[in-house]
Design a protein around this motif. Structure first.
Motif, mmCIF file in Angstrom:
data_model
loop_
_atom_site.group_PDB
_atom_site.id
_atom_site.type_symbol
_atom_site.label_atom_id
_atom_site.label_comp_id
_atom_site.label_asym_id
_atom_site.label_seq_id
_atom_site.Cartn_x
_atom_site.Cartn_y
_atom_site.Cartn_z
ATOM 1 N N ILE A 6 0.917 -1.260 0.048
ATOM 2 C CA ILE A 6 -0.142 -0.092 0.050
ATOM 3 C C ILE A 6 0.855 1.145 -0.180
ATOM 4 N N ALA A 7 0.416 2.181 -0.619
ATOM 5 C CA ALA A 7 1.341 3.556 -0.704
ATOM 6 C C ALA A 7 1.135 4.082 0.470
ATOM 7 N N ILE A 8 2.432 4.710 0.794
ATOM 8 C CA ILE A 8 2.512 5.522 2.139
ATOM 9 C C ILE A 8 3.305 6.860 1.841
ATOM 10 N N GLY A 9 3.467 7.388 0.761
ATOM 11 C CA GLY A 9 4.094 8.297 0.433
ATOM 12 C C GLY A 9 5.216 8.386 -0.538
ATOM 13 N N HIS A 10 6.008 9.617 -0.556
ATOM 14 C CA HIS A 10 7.271 9.647 -1.491
ATOM 15 C C HIS A 10 8.372 9.647 -0.880
ATOM 16 N N ILE A 11 9.512 9.347 -1.223
ATOM 17 C CA ILE A 11 10.673 9.501 -0.542
ATOM 18 C C ILE A 11 11.142 10.817 -0.258
ATOM 19 N N ASP A 12 10.666 11.675 -1.012
ATOM 20 C CA ASP A 12 11.097 13.162 -0.633
ATOM 21 C C ASP A 12 10.225 13.652 0.601
ATOM 22 N N ASP A 13 9.144 13.007 0.996
ATOM 23 C CA ASP A 13 8.450 13.484 2.024
ATOM 24 C C ASP A 13 9.600 13.170 3.426
ATOM 25 N N ILE A 14 10.312 12.342 3.200
ATOM 26 C CA ILE A 14 11.306 12.165 4.414
ATOM 27 C C ILE A 14 12.708 12.697 4.136
ATOM 28 N N PRO A 15 13.276 13.505 5.037
ATOM 29 C CA PRO A 15 14.479 14.025 4.925
ATOM 30 C C PRO A 15 15.797 13.198 4.859
ATOM 31 N N GLN A 16 16.697 13.142 4.258
ATOM 32 C CA GLN A 16 17.959 12.114 4.495
ATOM 33 C C GLN A 16 18.169 12.156 6.003
ATOM 34 N N ARG A 17 18.541 10.990 6.420
ATOM 35 C CA ARG A 17 18.929 10.739 7.865
ATOM 36 C C ARG A 17 17.664 11.077 8.778
ATOM 37 N N GLY A 18 16.529 10.967 8.273
ATOM 38 C CA GLY A 18 15.194 11.310 8.965
ATOM 39 C C GLY A 18 14.284 10.275 8.899
ATOM 40 N N ALA A 19 13.013 10.710 9.573
ATOM 41 C CA ALA A 19 11.956 9.515 9.516
ATOM 42 C C ALA A 19 10.464 10.292 9.408
ATOM 43 N N ARG A 20 9.677 9.516 8.951
ATOM 44 C CA ARG A 20 8.141 9.851 9.136
ATOM 45 C C ARG A 20 7.363 8.720 9.677
ATOM 46 N N PRO A 91 8.589 -5.016 5.148
ATOM 47 C CA PRO A 91 9.238 -4.523 3.820
ATOM 48 C C PRO A 91 8.713 -3.286 3.268
ATOM 49 N N VAL A 92 9.562 -2.197 2.826
ATOM 50 C CA VAL A 92 9.376 -1.111 1.927
ATOM 51 C C VAL A 92 9.734 -1.446 0.721
ATOM 52 N N ARG A 93 8.985 -0.901 -0.463
ATOM 53 C CA ARG A 93 9.481 -0.666 -1.814
ATOM 54 C C ARG A 93 9.403 0.801 -2.243
ATOM 55 N N VAL A 94 10.332 0.907 -3.013
ATOM 56 C CA VAL A 94 10.539 2.441 -3.606
ATOM 57 C C VAL A 94 10.523 2.212 -4.984
ATOM 58 N N GLU A 95 9.572 2.596 -5.684
ATOM 59 C CA GLU A 95 9.451 2.828 -7.143
ATOM 60 C C GLU A 95 9.249 4.217 -7.621
ATOM 61 N N ASP A 96 10.169 4.472 -8.551
ATOM 62 C CA ASP A 96 9.864 6.132 -9.139
ATOM 63 C C ASP A 96 9.860 7.078 -7.929
ATOM 64 N N GLY A 97 10.413 6.618 -6.710
ATOM 65 C CA GLY A 97 10.531 7.633 -5.403
ATOM 66 C C GLY A 97 9.426 7.378 -4.861
ATOM 67 N N ARG A 98 8.274 6.649 -5.185
ATOM 68 C CA ARG A 98 7.215 6.208 -4.535
ATOM 69 C C ARG A 98 7.428 5.221 -3.490
ATOM 70 N N LEU A 99 6.782 5.324 -2.282
ATOM 71 C CA LEU A 99 6.975 4.509 -1.135
ATOM 72 C C LEU A 99 5.615 3.599 -0.950
ATOM 73 N N SER A 100 6.086 2.391 -0.699
ATOM 74 C CA SER A 100 4.857 1.443 -0.191
ATOM 75 C C SER A 100 5.509 0.436 0.884
#
Length: 111
Positions: A6-20, A91-100
């Motif tokens: 399931i989609a949970i956002g975009h990688i750019d929503d999370i700063p490097q060395r950060g979390a959401r 498990p997390v997947r990153v596809e074209d910047g989209r996180l699921s």
């Protein structure tokens, strides 16, 4: 494996060395982004005293709990060093910047 992410956002929503955080019916999952843009998801509660891991310091593939400095592997969920305990990983997947995230890993999906 079924397509149960399931989609949970975009990688750019999370700063490097950060979390959401992602709120679920059983608790919060912290989704981390490392300096190398790797993405990991673990329970947001430290196994030591329940500290919010999402507020901890990310270094390499680990996070340090902000309450008592317990270091948790983002990859395995295990406490590192002399510490004991572990948190659930997801498990997390990153596809074209989209996180699921995998629904099958969530406890409520097993009911």
């Amino acid at each position: 494996m079924s397509n149960d992410f399931i989609a949970i956002g975009h990688i750019d929503d999370i700063p490097q060395r950060g979390a959401r955080c992602v709120n679920t019916g059983f608790g919060r999952i912290a989704v981390f982004r490392t300096a190398a843009d790797e993405v990991f998801a673990i329970d947001d509660r430290c196994p030591h005293k329940g500290g919010p891991l999402s507020e901890g310091l990310v270094h390499g593939q680990a996070v340090t709990c902000p309450l008592h400095n317990m270091v948790i592997s983002l990859e395995s969920g295990a406490a590192l060093g002399a510490d004991e305990g572990a948190v659930q990983t997801y498990p997390v997947r990153v596809e074209d910047g989209r996180l699921s995230i995998a629904l099958s890993a969530l406890p409520m999906a097993a009911e």
